[in-house]
Enzyme design. Structure first.
Site, PDB file in Angstrom:
ATOM      1  N   GLY A  29       0.731  -1.212   0.067  1.00  0.00           N
ATOM      2  CA  GLY A  29       0.125  -0.025  -0.002  1.00  0.00           C
ATOM      3  C   GLY A  29       0.820   1.198  -0.225  1.00  0.00           C
ATOM      4  CB  ALA A  30       4.420   1.825  -1.161  1.00  0.00           C
TER       5      ALA A  30
ATOM      6  CE1 TYR B 164      -9.353   0.062   8.656  1.00  0.00           C
ATOM      7  CE2 TYR B 164      -9.698   1.138  10.824  1.00  0.00           C
ATOM      8  CZ  TYR B 164      -8.841   1.027   9.886  1.00  0.00           C
ATOM      9  OH  TYR B 164      -7.704   1.538  10.200  1.00  0.00           O
TER      10      TYR B 164
ATOM     11  N   GLY C 204      -0.966   7.995   0.982  1.00  0.00           N
ATOM     12  CA  GLY C 204      -1.161   7.958   2.446  1.00  0.00           C
ATOM     13  C   GLY C 204       0.027   7.560   3.345  1.00  0.00           C
ATOM     14  CG  LEU C 205       1.394   4.756   7.435  1.00  0.00           C
ATOM     15  CD1 LEU C 205       2.287   5.874   8.170  1.00  0.00           C
ATOM     16  CD2 LEU C 205       0.577   3.756   8.187  1.00  0.00           C
ATOM     17  N   GLY C 206       1.728   4.568   3.506  1.00  0.00           N
ATOM     18  CA  GLY C 206       2.574   3.798   2.754  1.00  0.00           C
ATOM     19  C   GLY C 206       3.443   4.727   1.916  1.00  0.00           C
TER      20      GLY C 206
END
Length: 275
Positions: free
Chosen positions: A10-11, A166, A14-16
């Site tokens: 998930g790069a 979630y 966002g966080l990735g």
């Protein structure tokens, strides 16, 4: 990290993305996963600019399809000589319409499939590479939003709510982290889970209509620490709330619940077919 290889799922946003740029400054090799090639290539270029000594390679896969998860693990094992760190960051959040139930390619409830089955299957698929590269670390990006898994309706076919789904999937990931850490004792591979930050300014948080409180860069710091800090090199089977070794939801410490969850997870993640 000159000889260190890390895979971030998930790069592409966002966080990735923040993790890719943060870790690029340390050099080594970054393997960036995403499902959108244009976004992924943009982040790869940003990482190369942030770390002149870093090597970046990209891998495409849709983690909502377990067949693609297995194929991703196969490609990485075939192409990469070693793997020192795996950051299971990719996730599906509550969505813009939490009343709408979605399913994965194999028919599983989408959040459970992407947030639990996929990282578990990927970790197992890469375990030979991680073990041969030991000491190695697996970091599962969890959340402070946690809810007990209801084994009477694991796939949430009744009274669906995306935020509840979630929270259940993230608690399930923490439970799997604890069990996997026990299984890997003595291999040199550690496994920990971390809640990186509250309500980061990401596309998914904005889509849900909640005002962000922190940035992805804030969240990258505790995740990077679990990957790099020599003082916790032997720490495994823990849940961290940012930098603090914390206690997760009570169900994470229920042996019977963990056993039932792991039976389900192994069956789903191993075959890629709905049982």
């Amino acid at each position: 990290m000159s000889g260190h290889t890390t895979l971030i799922t998930g790069a592409s946003q966002g966080l990735g993305r923040a993790l890719a740029i943060e870790l690029a400054a340390h050099g080594g090799t970054l393997l960036l996963h995403g499902r959108n090639d244009a976004r992924l290539q943009t982040v790869a270029e940003e990482a190369r600019a942030a770390g002149p000594d870093v090597t970046v390679r990209t891998y495409l896969a849709d983690l909502s399809d377990l067949d693609q998860v297995h194929a991703l693990a196969d490609r990485i094992r075939d192409a990469e000589p070693h793997l020192d760190g795996l950051i299971n960051n990719a996730a599906v959040t509550a969505g813009s319409d939490p009343r709408r139930r979605e399913v994965s390619r194999q028919g599983y409830e989408l959040r459970l499939a992407v947030n639990l089955f996929a990282p578990y299957a990927l970790t197992l698929g890469l375990l030979p590479l991680l073990s041969s590269s030991a000491p190695a670390r697996v970091i599962n990006v969890a959340s402070s939003v946690q809810g007990a898994v209801d084994f009477r309706d694991v796939m949430m076919e009744h009274n669906y709510d995306g935020l509840r789904a979630y929270g259940r999937s993230k608690l399930a990931l923490i439970m799997a982290t604890f069990d996997l850490a026990v299984e890997l004792q003595g291999t040199g591979v550690t496994v920990n889970a971390v809640h990186p930050a509250d309500l980061m300014d990401t596309e998914s948080v904005r889509a849900f209509g909640i005002p962000p409180r922190t940035t992805p860069e804030d969240g990258a710091q505790p995740v990077a620490r679990l990957l790099l800090d020599p003082e916790i090199a032997l720490t495994s089977g823990r849940y961290f709330d940012r930098f603090t070794d914390a206690r997760a939801h009570a169900q994470a410490y229920d042996p019977a619940a963990r056993r039932r969850l792991m039976e389900l997870t192994r069956a789903a993640s191993g075959s890629g077919q709905r049982g």
